[in-house]
Structures are given as C-alpha cells and as structure tokens.
Motif scaffolding. Sequence first.
Motif, short mmCIF file in Angstrom:
data_model
loop_
_atom_site.label_atom_id
_atom_site.label_comp_id
_atom_site.label_asym_id
_atom_site.label_seq_id
_atom_site.Cartn_x
_atom_site.Cartn_y
_atom_site.Cartn_z
N SER A 145 0.83 -1.21 0.00
CA SER A 145 0.00 0.00 0.00
C SER A 145 0.86 1.26 0.00
O SER A 145 0.55 2.25 -0.69
CB SER A 145 -0.93 -0.01 1.21
OG SER A 145 -1.90 -1.04 1.10
N LEU A 146 1.96 1.24 0.76
CA LEU A 146 2.87 2.38 0.74
C LEU A 146 3.47 2.59 -0.64
O LEU A 146 3.58 3.73 -1.12
CB LEU A 146 3.98 2.18 1.77
CG LEU A 146 3.60 2.28 3.25
CD1 LEU A 146 4.81 1.96 4.12
CD2 LEU A 146 3.06 3.66 3.59
N GLU A 147 3.87 1.49 -1.28
CA GLU A 147 4.43 1.59 -2.63
C GLU A 147 3.39 2.15 -3.60
O GLU A 147 3.72 2.95 -4.49
CB GLU A 147 4.91 0.22 -3.09
CG GLU A 147 6.15 -0.28 -2.34
CD GLU A 147 6.47 -1.72 -2.62
OE1 GLU A 147 5.74 -2.35 -3.42
OE2 GLU A 147 7.45 -2.23 -2.04
N ARG A 148 2.14 1.75 -3.41
CA ARG A 148 1.11 2.22 -4.33
C ARG A 148 0.90 3.73 -4.21
O ARG A 148 0.83 4.43 -5.22
CB ARG A 148 -0.22 1.50 -4.03
CG ARG A 148 -1.31 1.93 -4.99
CD ARG A 148 -2.62 1.27 -4.71
NE ARG A 148 -3.57 1.60 -5.76
CZ ARG A 148 -4.86 1.32 -5.71
NH1 ARG A 148 -5.36 0.66 -4.67
NH2 ARG A 148 -5.65 1.67 -6.70
N VAL A 149 0.80 4.24 -2.99
CA VAL A 149 0.55 5.67 -2.85
C VAL A 149 1.81 6.48 -3.17
O VAL A 149 1.70 7.62 -3.64
CB VAL A 149 0.00 6.02 -1.45
CG1 VAL A 149 -1.34 5.31 -1.21
CG2 VAL A 149 0.99 5.71 -0.34
#
Length: 252
Positions: A145-149
């Motif tokens: 999720s961090l990579e996505r945002v």
Amino acid sequence: MAPNPSPYTGPGTNTWVLGDQPALIVIDPGPDDDQHLAAIERALKGRPVGAILVTHSHSDHLPLAAKLAQRSQARVSRFPELADGDLVRTGGMSLTALHTPGHSADHLCFWLAADRVLFTGDLVLGKGSSMVTYPEGDVAAYLRSLERVAALHPRLLFPGHWDPVQAAEAKIEEYRAHRLQRERQVLDELECGKGSAEELTRRVYAAEVGDSEPLRRAAEMTLLAHLQKLVDEGRVRRSSPGPAEVYELAAG
C-alpha cells in the motif's frame, strides 16, 4: 480534531471537511462523541453534506458516521461498498477511493488528483508510526500500500492523526524504510537465537517500550505481524501456529 487523545491516537482523530457549494465531503467523522459532532456541524456552517467517507472501521474513525449521516441526510461510504478505484463526486470535487490494506483489511485512502492531495487515514500519520498489529494487520500488504501511494507522487498528505504532511513523498519513504528496518531487527535477533514472541519483543523493543505494559503488548502484536510476514515468505519458521510458539530462522 476529535477529543480522544491516547498513546494510539496521538492528540486525537482528524475529521476532514472539504469542498464548497453545493455540498461538502466529510472524511472520518471519528468516535461517537457529541462534543465532536457539534464541532463538525460548526465547521459545516449549515452547508449540506454530499458524502461521508470513512477510511476504515476502527472505533476512532467510524462510530460517529451514522449519527452525522442521520442529521445531515448524507450517505456513509466505506469499504467494501466503496471499492478500489471508485469515484466520489460532490459539486466540483472528485475523490478516488484507493484500497490500501495493511493497518486494517478494510482501509481506504482518498486521492484528490486535481490537487495531488492524499487523505491517508492510518496508512501514514503526521507523526510517529502506524500500528500494524497481529492478527488484523498485514505487513506485506502494508508495504504494498505504501508503494502504491508513493507512485502517485502526492504533494500533501492529510492523515488520520497529527498534522498535515508537506514533505509527502519523503514521509511515505520514511514509513517504508521504518518497516523494513524493523524487519531487519527481527531477523538479526533470530540470528542470535530463537525465541517466543514475548521474548523477541523484549529483545527488539526493550529501549522503546520501557516498563509500559500497554506499549509492550502493542509492540508484541506488531512483532507478531512482522513474524507472520516472514513465516509466509518461508524465511522464518515456528513450531506450530499461535502467538506463544517459538520462532527461528528457516534453514538456508
């Protein structure tokens, strides 16, 4: 900001009111607190509410939503009714829901693409680190999720707790690096010898939690979430499922 300060919520839960005529959007009404409801209604200044959005179902974000919805005649939208990629349009404003599990399985962020602004809930906070605890938390999903945002290259973050973040991309990278550093600490301790989750918590978190039993319990649940990721990846093994079992590095 809701009047619910604690070691886990910081100074309190942030409720964000945004938009303009003909209707506003409210994100994370917060805990069921009449004082906070009155504060939200003062911020609305009699203007209609077009949508009530909730980042996740934890007790410091969701409970007041139903009461606010009843009083404002607005609809509450959250996961899974609000799915990944869904658009929320009110007046001239358009927000995109992003499913960002990790802190919780139902976690959403809301992306205001026109301004490159991200409402992060508890994925990224304005200060400290987010809780990713066993069994609800999922460290692997949290990192994804961090990579996505991060790939959105946001300009500004509006978190669920503490102040807005202007150095948005640096903060997201800080959170990613923190998780990976914690994972490295766990592996380093396992290289020194196997142990139960309780033992490993003392070894990894001793300097951070001190004698605080609530913080020690939270640290153990966080460590268990990291151990679960490592077990799933085949890098760590345990004698059998359960928080009281012994963990050790997998062969090879």
